[in-house]
Design a protein around this motif. Structure first.
Motif, short mmCIF file in Angstrom:
data_model
loop_
_atom_site.label_atom_id
_atom_site.label_comp_id
_atom_site.label_asym_id
_atom_site.label_seq_id
_atom_site.Cartn_x
_atom_site.Cartn_y
_atom_site.Cartn_z
N ALA A 128 15.79 -10.72 -2.77
CA ALA A 128 15.44 -11.89 -1.76
C ALA A 128 16.66 -12.48 -1.14
CB ALA A 128 14.36 -12.82 -2.41
N ALA A 129 17.72 -12.78 -2.05
CA ALA A 129 18.93 -13.54 -1.57
C ALA A 129 19.63 -12.57 -0.72
CB ALA A 129 19.69 -13.83 -2.82
N ILE A 130 19.72 -11.44 -1.05
CA ILE A 130 20.41 -10.53 -0.09
C ILE A 130 19.98 -10.12 1.13
CG2 ILE A 130 20.99 -8.12 0.00
CD1 ILE A 130 21.28 -7.86 -3.04
N LEU A 131 18.55 -10.16 1.20
CA LEU A 131 17.67 -9.99 2.29
C LEU A 131 18.07 -11.39 3.38
CD1 LEU A 131 14.51 -8.47 1.32
CD2 LEU A 131 16.11 -7.42 2.72
N ALA A 132 17.97 -12.24 2.94
CA ALA A 132 18.25 -13.70 3.51
C ALA A 132 19.72 -13.67 4.15
CB ALA A 132 17.95 -14.92 2.57
N LYS A 133 20.75 -13.10 3.35
CA LYS A 133 21.91 -13.16 4.04
C LYS A 133 22.19 -11.93 4.87
CE LYS A 133 24.67 -15.65 3.16
NZ LYS A 133 24.99 -16.73 3.81
N ALA B 210 0.60 -1.27 -0.03
CA ALA B 210 0.03 -0.01 -0.07
C ALA B 210 0.77 1.51 -0.19
CB ALA B 210 -0.92 0.13 1.08
N ILE B 211 2.15 1.09 0.48
CA ILE B 211 2.72 2.29 0.45
C ILE B 211 3.91 2.44 -0.72
CG2 ILE B 211 4.27 3.99 2.04
CD1 ILE B 211 2.41 3.33 4.20
N ASN B 212 4.98 1.75 -0.31
CA ASN B 212 6.15 1.75 -1.12
C ASN B 212 6.06 1.11 -2.31
OD1 ASN B 212 8.42 2.55 0.99
ND2 ASN B 212 7.23 1.15 2.10
N ILE B 213 6.07 1.68 -3.43
CA ILE B 213 5.69 1.41 -4.89
C ILE B 213 6.50 0.41 -5.48
CG2 ILE B 213 5.05 2.25 -7.18
CD1 ILE B 213 3.97 4.73 -5.95
N ALA B 214 7.97 0.91 -5.43
CA ALA B 214 9.17 0.07 -6.03
C ALA B 214 10.30 0.22 -5.04
CB ALA B 214 9.41 0.56 -7.55
N PRO B 215 10.19 -0.69 -3.89
CA PRO B 215 11.07 -0.43 -2.86
C PRO B 215 12.44 -0.97 -3.41
CG PRO B 215 9.71 -2.34 -2.45
CD PRO B 215 9.11 -1.35 -3.54
N THR B 216 13.16 -0.20 -2.84
CA THR B 216 14.98 -0.49 -3.34
C THR B 216 15.16 -1.68 -2.07
OG1 THR B 216 15.71 0.98 -1.53
CG2 THR B 216 15.35 1.71 -3.89
N ILE B 217 16.43 -2.10 -2.07
CA ILE B 217 16.81 -3.13 -1.16
C ILE B 217 16.94 -2.64 0.18
CG2 ILE B 217 19.10 -2.92 -1.95
CD1 ILE B 217 17.52 -6.25 -0.64
N GLU B 218 17.50 -1.30 0.03
CA GLU B 218 17.46 -0.58 1.58
C GLU B 218 16.19 -0.67 2.08
OE1 GLU B 218 18.77 0.39 -1.22
OE2 GLU B 218 20.98 0.77 -0.83
N ASP B 219 14.96 -0.14 1.37
CA ASP B 219 13.72 0.03 1.69
C ASP B 219 13.36 -1.36 2.00
OD1 ASP B 219 13.59 2.47 0.68
OD2 ASP B 219 12.66 2.02 -1.19
N LYS B 220 13.65 -2.36 1.68
CA LYS B 220 13.00 -3.79 1.99
C LYS B 220 13.55 -4.29 3.16
CE LYS B 220 12.03 -5.46 -2.64
NZ LYS B 220 12.37 -6.35 -3.80
N VAL B 221 14.59 -3.83 3.30
CA VAL B 221 15.23 -4.24 4.99
C VAL B 221 14.38 -3.62 6.09
CG1 VAL B 221 17.23 -3.72 6.38
CG2 VAL B 221 17.77 -4.32 4.19
N ASP B 222 13.98 -2.21 5.86
CA ASP B 222 12.82 -1.56 7.09
C ASP B 222 11.65 -2.55 6.84
OD1 ASP B 222 15.02 -0.16 8.11
OD2 ASP B 222 14.29 1.72 7.21
N ILE B 223 11.08 -2.78 5.68
CA ILE B 223 9.89 -3.48 5.33
C ILE B 223 9.78 -4.64 6.04
CG2 ILE B 223 8.45 -4.62 3.52
CD1 ILE B 223 9.17 -2.00 1.83
N THR B 224 11.01 -5.42 5.98
CA THR B 224 11.18 -6.88 6.49
C THR B 224 11.14 -6.70 7.85
OG1 THR B 224 12.19 -7.67 4.34
CG2 THR B 224 12.46 -9.05 6.54
#
Length: 465
Positions: free
Chosen positions: A345-350, A295-309
């Motif tokens: 996904a692989a970066i977030l997992a690591k 609903a908020i972050n349209i095309a999140p970067t990997i940095e965004d996805k860290v906080d999202i996760t």
């Protein structure tokens, strides 16, 4: 395969039996099929689950003889002539019962009498006699293919609601509650002692909606602001004043509210990126599943996805999931250099392995099927503590997340709560299409998250690790 017996094949003393575990779903199906809505056999009005004291309808037990007669003895082609039943005891949800038949007489004219019994252990619950017409010609059938049934009950909503019982109501600023669902939701949440609503908006419209739909606003504070922009600004101001511990969206666009939540001066920002989570109670899944960000972050970067996760992990912990399992979604379950979401996904997992994301188990890339289905994960040979068991689904972008959440809501009959995380207080970002039940669920989620923010401890009993 089952081969039926004709009148000539049957002998006095022939017998057959089956065992059956009685479940809450049996009661729902029977209520639909029979029309019997006796509250003795239904969940309580507050939505609590059945327990070991809930009696099973006696005629549900009586109907079980048909399964033995029609499938085993005499088998396919059998037709009932009559049945008498004596109910000697009450079966309860959770009981395992044995349904048995014994041939006691061959009556002529192609009629056979059976003694019919249902036992719980050694205790006789049902006794009687059935008279049937066996098939005139032996028939053999395989397993019938029946349409699958999904019982659309939302047991996790009830479980979370129970966990709020000893919490004080959360003061919540409701912005522009100017239609029935956006007004009824918080009013019902107030009746459930979840929130103390502070209604901000056009007072005349709010009163008109309440009068039209019979909503009692007695004792609820209303602050009259005709402009949605002014109402959103006032809600944020109430948080800074300590008057509100949560903010809830009413009949206004998301952008109108979030503009004030995220502004650099006077907003509700923290050091973490703001993101949205749908908490989904899906009838056919064993546990809650959280979808982010839709609903908020349209095309999140990997940095965004860290906080999202991290935001989603925190919420899952607040909802009683001790170590959330996070599946980072892509179209594939292997890293493909041409698919950015698989790389992310692989970066977030690591990063989770290195402690840069904490509190949960993170794995990816995972496709949707092997994220929530153990059989799909096993079929594809995935060795993972997350695959097939994901509590949190991190999507590649807003479009994918929005489609997934709405698919679960409208196709899978899920109940969903929407909440914004990463701000100083939870923001309940419900859809204008949400009904009062969805808004109530969002209130439950926000109350539990606010309590976790305040105390660092979840009040929800763990569902599963």
């Amino acid at each position: 395969m089952a081969l039926s017996k004709t009148y000539e094949d049957l002998l006095v003393g022939d017998e057959a039996s089956i065992s059956r575990l009685l479940t809450p779903d049996d009661l729902y199906v029977f209520a639909h099929a029979s029309g019997n809505l006796n509250p003795v056999h239904m969940p309580s009005e507050d939505g609590a689950e059945w327990d070991e004291k809930t009696p099973v309808p006696s005629m549900l037990l009586g109907s079980m003889f048909s399964a033995v007669l029609g499938n085993i003895l005499p088998g396919p082609g059998t037709l009932y002539h009559s049945q008498d039943l004596n109910f000697l005891g009450r079966a309860r949800v959770g009981d395992t019962v044995t349904v048995s038949l014994t041939v006691i007489e061959k009556n002529g004219d192609n009629k056979v009498s059976f003694r019919t019994r249902i036992l719980r252990g050694e205790e006789m619950l049902v006794d009687g006699v059935a008279i049937v017409h066996p098939p005139r010609v032996g028939r053999e059938i395989g397993h019938a293919i029946l349409p699958a049934l999904t019982i659309a009950r939302h047991r996790h909503v009830a479980r979370l609601l129970d966990a709020c019982e000893n919490l004080p109501p959360t003061p919540t600023a409701i912005v522009a509650p100017e239609d029935e669902s956006s007004l009824r939701g918080p009013v019902e949440a107030a009746k459930a002692n979840l929130i103390r609503p502070l209604l901000i908006g056009d007072a005349a419209r709010i009163h008109a909606v309440a009068a039209e739909h019979g909503i009692d606003l007695g004792g609820i504070e209303i602050e009259d602001l005709a402009s949605h922009d002014a109402a959103a600004a006032r809600a944020v101001e109430m948080v800074h004043q300590g008057r509100a511990k949560a903010v809830m969206k009413g009949l206004l666009h998301t952008d109108e509210l979030l503009r004030h939540v995220v502004k650099s001066q006077g907003g509700l920002r923290t050091g973490r990126r703001i993101s949205h989570v749908f908490v989904m109670d899906v009838p056919y899944l064993d546990d809650l599943v959280l979808v982010t960000d839709a609903a908020i972050n349209i095309a999140p970067t990997i940095e965004d996805k860290v906080d999202i996760t991290q935001n989603a992990i925190d919420l899952a912990i607040a909802l009683g999931i001790v170590q959330p399992k996070v599946g980072v979604l892509s179209a594939v379950e292997t890293v493909n250099l041409k698919i950015q979401s698989s790389m992310d996904a692989a970066i977030l997992a690591k990063m989770a392995d290195r402690g840069q994301i904490s509190g949960g188990l993170v794995d990816g890339p995972l496709a949707m099927d092997n994220a929530i289905s153990l059989s799909a994960a096993k079929t594809k040979g995935l060795v993972s503590l997350v695959a097939g068991r994901a509590d949190v689904l991190v999507v590649p972008n807003l479009e994918a997340g929005n489609i997934l959440a709405k698919d679960l809501t409208f196709a899978a009959q899920a109940e969903g709560a929407g909440i914004v995380l990463g701000a100083k207080v939870p923001v309940l970002l419900t859809s204008r299409a949400d009904d009062a039940a969805a808004r109530l669920f969002s209130c439950v989620t926000a109350v539990l998250y606010e309590a976790w923010l305040r105390t660092g401890t979840s009040v929800v009993p763990p569902a599963r690790n």
